[in-house]
Every structure is written in structure tokens, then in C-alpha cells.
Design a protein around this motif. Sequence first.
Motif, PDB file in Angstrom:
ATOM      1  N   ILE A 132       0.854  -1.190   0.000  1.00 12.49           N
ATOM      2  CA  ILE A 132       0.000   0.000   0.000  1.00 12.49           C
ATOM      3  C   ILE A 132       0.891   1.242   0.000  1.00 12.49           C
ATOM      4  O   ILE A 132       1.638   1.483   0.947  1.00 12.49           O
ATOM      5  N   ARG A 133       0.795   2.016  -1.065  1.00 10.77           N
ATOM      6  CA  ARG A 133       1.532   3.282  -1.166  1.00 10.77           C
ATOM      7  C   ARG A 133       0.541   4.365  -1.549  1.00 10.77           C
ATOM      8  O   ARG A 133       0.358   4.662  -2.730  1.00 10.77           O
ATOM      9  N   CYS A 134      -0.094   4.932  -0.541  1.00 13.87           N
ATOM     10  CA  CYS A 134      -1.139   5.923  -0.779  1.00 13.87           C
ATOM     11  C   CYS A 134      -1.061   6.980   0.316  1.00 13.87           C
ATOM     12  O   CYS A 134      -1.171   6.672   1.502  1.00 13.87           O
ATOM     13  N   GLU A 135      -0.854   8.219  -0.080  1.00 15.26           N
ATOM     14  CA  GLU A 135      -0.678   9.306   0.877  1.00 15.26           C
ATOM     15  C   GLU A 135      -1.925   9.514   1.741  1.00 15.26           C
ATOM     16  O   GLU A 135      -1.814   9.748   2.950  1.00 15.26           O
ATOM     17  N   LEU A 136      -3.116   9.409   1.143  1.00  9.83           N
ATOM     18  CA  LEU A 136      -4.343   9.583   1.912  1.00  9.83           C
ATOM     19  C   LEU A 136      -4.520   8.470   2.946  1.00  9.83           C
ATOM     20  O   LEU A 136      -5.027   8.708   4.044  1.00  9.83           O
ATOM     21  N   PHE A 137      -4.100   7.257   2.586  1.00 12.00           N
ATOM     22  CA  PHE A 137      -4.152   6.156   3.551  1.00 12.00           C
ATOM     23  C   PHE A 137      -3.228   6.459   4.729  1.00 12.00           C
ATOM     24  O   PHE A 137      -3.619   6.294   5.893  1.00 12.00           O
ATOM     25  N   ASP A 138      -2.021   6.907   4.442  1.00 14.09           N
ATOM     26  CA  ASP A 138      -1.063   7.259   5.497  1.00 14.09           C
ATOM     27  C   ASP A 138      -1.629   8.340   6.417  1.00 14.09           C
ATOM     28  O   ASP A 138      -1.586   8.204   7.646  1.00 14.09           O
ATOM     29  N   GLN A 139      -2.143   9.394   5.822  1.00 13.78           N
ATOM     30  CA  GLN A 139      -2.631  10.525   6.610  1.00 13.78           C
ATOM     31  C   GLN A 139      -3.788  10.128   7.514  1.00 13.78           C
ATOM     32  O   GLN A 139      -3.814  10.469   8.707  1.00 13.78           O
ATOM     33  N   ASN A 140      -4.760   9.397   6.975  1.00 14.43           N
ATOM     34  CA  ASN A 140      -5.924   9.023   7.756  1.00 14.43           C
ATOM     35  C   ASN A 140      -5.601   7.972   8.808  1.00 14.43           C
ATOM     36  O   ASN A 140      -6.197   7.973   9.887  1.00 14.43           O
ATOM     37  N   LEU A 141      -4.650   7.095   8.514  1.00 10.96           N
ATOM     38  CA  LEU A 141      -4.234   6.113   9.506  1.00 10.96           C
ATOM     39  C   LEU A 141      -3.560   6.803  10.694  1.00 10.96           C
ATOM     40  O   LEU A 141      -3.872   6.508  11.859  1.00 10.96           O
ATOM     41  N   LYS A 142      -2.651   7.723  10.424  1.00  8.57           N
ATOM     42  CA  LYS A 142      -1.963   8.431  11.510  1.00  8.57           C
ATOM     43  C   LYS A 142      -2.955   9.228  12.353  1.00  8.57           C
ATOM     44  O   LYS A 142      -2.833   9.275  13.585  1.00  8.57           O
ATOM     45  N   LEU A 143      -3.936   9.838  11.696  1.00  6.05           N
ATOM     46  CA  LEU A 143      -4.964  10.577  12.426  1.00  6.05           C
ATOM     47  C   LEU A 143      -5.773   9.640  13.321  1.00  6.05           C
ATOM     48  O   LEU A 143      -6.059   9.968  14.478  1.00  6.05           O
ATOM     49  N   ALA A 144      -6.110   8.471  12.809  1.00  7.62           N
ATOM     50  CA  ALA A 144      -6.872   7.498  13.598  1.00  7.62           C
ATOM     51  C   ALA A 144      -6.075   7.026  14.818  1.00  7.62           C
ATOM     52  O   ALA A 144      -6.636   6.850  15.904  1.00  7.62           O
ATOM     53  N   LEU A 145      -4.776   6.838  14.659  1.00  7.57           N
ATOM     54  CA  LEU A 145      -3.940   6.414  15.779  1.00  7.57           C
ATOM     55  C   LEU A 145      -3.880   7.497  16.850  1.00  7.57           C
ATOM     56  O   LEU A 145      -3.937   7.200  18.051  1.00  7.57           O
ATOM     57  N   GLU A 146      -3.774   8.748  16.416  1.00  7.01           N
ATOM     58  CA  GLU A 146      -3.737   9.852  17.377  1.00  7.01           C
ATOM     59  C   GLU A 146      -5.054   9.961  18.143  1.00  7.01           C
ATOM     60  O   GLU A 146      -5.060  10.176  19.361  1.00  7.01           O
ATOM     61  N   VAL A 147      -6.173   9.797  17.442  1.00  9.80           N
ATOM     62  CA  VAL A 147      -7.480   9.846  18.096  1.00  9.80           C
ATOM     63  C   VAL A 147      -7.621   8.706  19.093  1.00  9.80           C
ATOM     64  O   VAL A 147      -8.102   8.888  20.212  1.00  9.80           O
ATOM     65  N   ALA A 148      -7.176   7.515  18.703  1.00 16.09           N
ATOM     66  CA  ALA A 148      -7.285   6.343  19.582  1.00 16.09           C
ATOM     67  C   ALA A 148      -6.465   6.528  20.850  1.00 16.09           C
ATOM     68  O   ALA A 148      -6.901   6.152  21.944  1.00 16.09           O
ATOM     69  N   GLU A 149      -5.276   7.106  20.715  1.00 14.57           N
ATOM     70  CA  GLU A 149      -4.426   7.312  21.888  1.00 14.57           C
ATOM     71  C   GLU A 149      -5.044   8.303  22.865  1.00 14.57           C
ATOM     72  O   GLU A 149      -4.938   8.142  24.084  1.00 14.57           O
ATOM     73  N   LYS A 150      -5.691   9.317  22.335  1.00 11.72           N
ATOM     74  CA  LYS A 150      -6.229  10.379  23.190  1.00 11.72           C
ATOM     75  C   LYS A 150      -7.619  10.061  23.745  1.00 11.72           C
ATOM     76  O   LYS A 150      -7.923  10.371  24.892  1.00 11.72           O
ATOM     77  N   ALA A 151      -8.456   9.435  22.909  1.00 12.30           N
ATOM     78  CA  ALA A 151      -9.855   9.289  23.272  1.00 12.30           C
ATOM     79  C   ALA A 151     -10.322   7.873  23.499  1.00 12.30           C
ATOM     80  O   ALA A 151     -11.421   7.646  23.980  1.00 12.30           O
ATOM     81  N   GLY A 152      -9.510   6.885  23.138  1.00 16.92           N
ATOM     82  CA  GLY A 152      -9.947   5.520  23.314  1.00 16.92           C
ATOM     83  C   GLY A 152     -10.853   5.082  22.173  1.00 16.92           C
ATOM     84  O   GLY A 152     -10.582   5.379  21.009  1.00 16.92           O
ATOM     85  N   PRO A 153     -11.972   4.401  22.453  1.00 18.09           N
ATOM     86  CA  PRO A 153     -12.823   3.829  21.423  1.00 18.09           C
ATOM     87  C   PRO A 153     -13.383   4.904  20.491  1.00 18.09           C
ATOM     88  O   PRO A 153     -13.628   6.027  20.878  1.00 18.09           O
ATOM     89  N   PHE A 154     -13.621   4.501  19.242  1.00 19.87           N
ATOM     90  CA  PHE A 154     -14.211   5.388  18.247  1.00 19.87           C
ATOM     91  C   PHE A 154     -15.731   5.372  18.410  1.00 19.87           C
ATOM     92  O   PHE A 154     -16.344   4.329  18.593  1.00 19.87           O
ATOM     93  N   GLY A 155     -16.316   6.544  18.328  1.00 21.86           N
ATOM     94  CA  GLY A 155     -17.774   6.627  18.390  1.00 21.86           C
ATOM     95  C   GLY A 155     -18.372   6.576  17.004  1.00 21.86           C
ATOM     96  O   GLY A 155     -17.673   6.557  15.989  1.00 21.86           O
ATOM     97  N   PRO A 156     -19.699   6.550  16.903  1.00 21.12           N
ATOM     98  CA  PRO A 156     -20.371   6.520  15.611  1.00 21.12           C
ATOM     99  C   PRO A 156     -19.982   7.735  14.765  1.00 21.12           C
ATOM    100  O   PRO A 156     -19.934   8.860  15.252  1.00 21.12           O
ATOM    101  N   GLY A 157     -19.677   7.465  13.507  1.00 15.96           N
ATOM    102  CA  GLY A 157     -19.367   8.541  12.570  1.00 15.96           C
ATOM    103  C   GLY A 157     -17.972   9.082  12.690  1.00 15.96           C
ATOM    104  O   GLY A 157     -17.622  10.049  12.029  1.00 15.96           O
ATOM    105  N   SER A 158     -17.123   8.499  13.538  1.00 16.95           N
ATOM    106  CA  SER A 158     -15.754   9.009  13.700  1.00 16.95           C
ATOM    107  C   SER A 158     -14.876   8.547  12.577  1.00 16.95           C
ATOM    108  O   SER A 158     -15.187   7.604  11.892  1.00 16.95           O
TER     109      SER A 158
END
Length: 245
Positions: A219-245
Motif C-alpha cells: 500500500i503506497r497511498c498518501e491519503l491512507f497514510d494521513q488518515n491512519l496516523k490521524l486514527a492512531l492519534e485519536v485512539a491514543e487520546k480518546a480511546g474507542p471510536f464513536g459513531p461517525g468518527s
Amino acid sequence: MAIFSVYVVNKAGGLIYQLDHYAPRADTEKTFSFPLDLVLRPHDERVVVAFGQRDGIRGEGQAGGRGPGGTAHGLTDTLTTVPAVGHAVLAINGTEVNGRFTADGKDVLEFLGNPANYPVSIRFGRHRLSSNEKLMLASMFHSLFAIGSQLSPEVGSSGIEMLETDTFKLHCFQTLTGIKFVVLADPRQAGIDSLLRKIYEIYSDFALKNPFYSLEMPIRCELFDQNLKLALEVAEKAGPFGPGS
């Protein structure tokens, strides 16, 4: 709490994506006198602690017997298979070590085998996995996952979903198509099950829907990289993902 890394493994056991999100440093620098009370051996073009322990510096696995190059002070130049765990030599007297040589061209084992060079300051730390090691470990986990499924007394086992150690937990989610999403995280990190499914969602949106992406390939996709890193940051700070996150 922290999420250390993410692996994506295809159904054939090939590593198609890997991200190191957070790598805690645990370097230790000590001054040693001769003889060195740690056994050092070369492994994959670096010098690692094969046996012995001191002030948190340790080698994991048996050192094995001494070969013809072994010496009484705990150094050997025999190319013996050593587990790629434990600590490696990172610097000597403040000079960085690149593989088996210092930055100024000195052979690490020869230098440490000479009593005239003592006392000596050595910095040890956990080495970073090479690309080849990551590929090999992904393939090994794929095999262990299959073995786990076969060992299950119940039909239709999901395979390995979590491995727990004292310093991290490995979490795995396998899709219906055989793609495995693996997350290594702090044992106290919450919301990993939700994160794994969020990563699957990101994979579906930004890899599978990419017209230039071929299935089962890296997988070599800049949008995949960006959204994955954002998801990891959210998970570290907030824990579980809520609906629509």
C-alpha cells in the motif's frame, strides 16, 4: 499509553504495509572495565549482547558454545545464530556504531577485545527492525495464526486475536478476505478493537477504492497514510471510536 506500530498482512502472509507510530527509546550507556562482563556476537551486520545482564542491559536467548574465535573476555567473532532480541551496541566512547564498525572505521569486536582500550564507555539499546526482519516476522505471524486456528478444539476458530506480554499487546483483526490488520500497543491502551475496524475502514476507503492500487500488493497511498496516523492519534487520546468518527 501509546500505540507502537501497525502491520497489514495479505492472505498469503506477505507484509503490504507497516507503520512505526511510536518507538520508546531505552538506551543505556555505561563505563566498562576489562574484561567485559557481557558476551557480544555479530548478528545481521550488527553487534548484539548474546549473553549476560547488567544494569538493564541484557541479551535474550542462550549464548551457545564458543567457537574457534571465542576468547576468555566474553567476545567472539564466530558467526553464530543469535536471536534478534536484546540489546545491541549503538556507540563506543561517544562515537556512533554502524553495523559492526564505528563511524571512524574501527571493528567493534576487535576494539573491545583489546585491553588497552579500557576503560570504555558503551551505549546499548534495542536495535530497530530492518525491512527484511519485518517481512520475516509478518510471515511468521501469518503461520502462527493458521496454526492457532488449526489447534482450536472448536470448528471455525477466528485464530489469534491477541498476544499479551508485560510491555505490549499484539492485537489482530482478520477480514473475510484474509487481510490481517495487526496493532502493537501499550498493555493499558483502550479501544484497540474499535481502532482495528477503523483501520479496515480506512483501508477500504483509501486503498481498495484507489484505481491505481492492486490487491495483495504493498500500500503506497498518501491519503491512507494521513488518515491512519490521524486514527492512531485519536485512539491514543480518546480511546474507542464513536459513531461517525
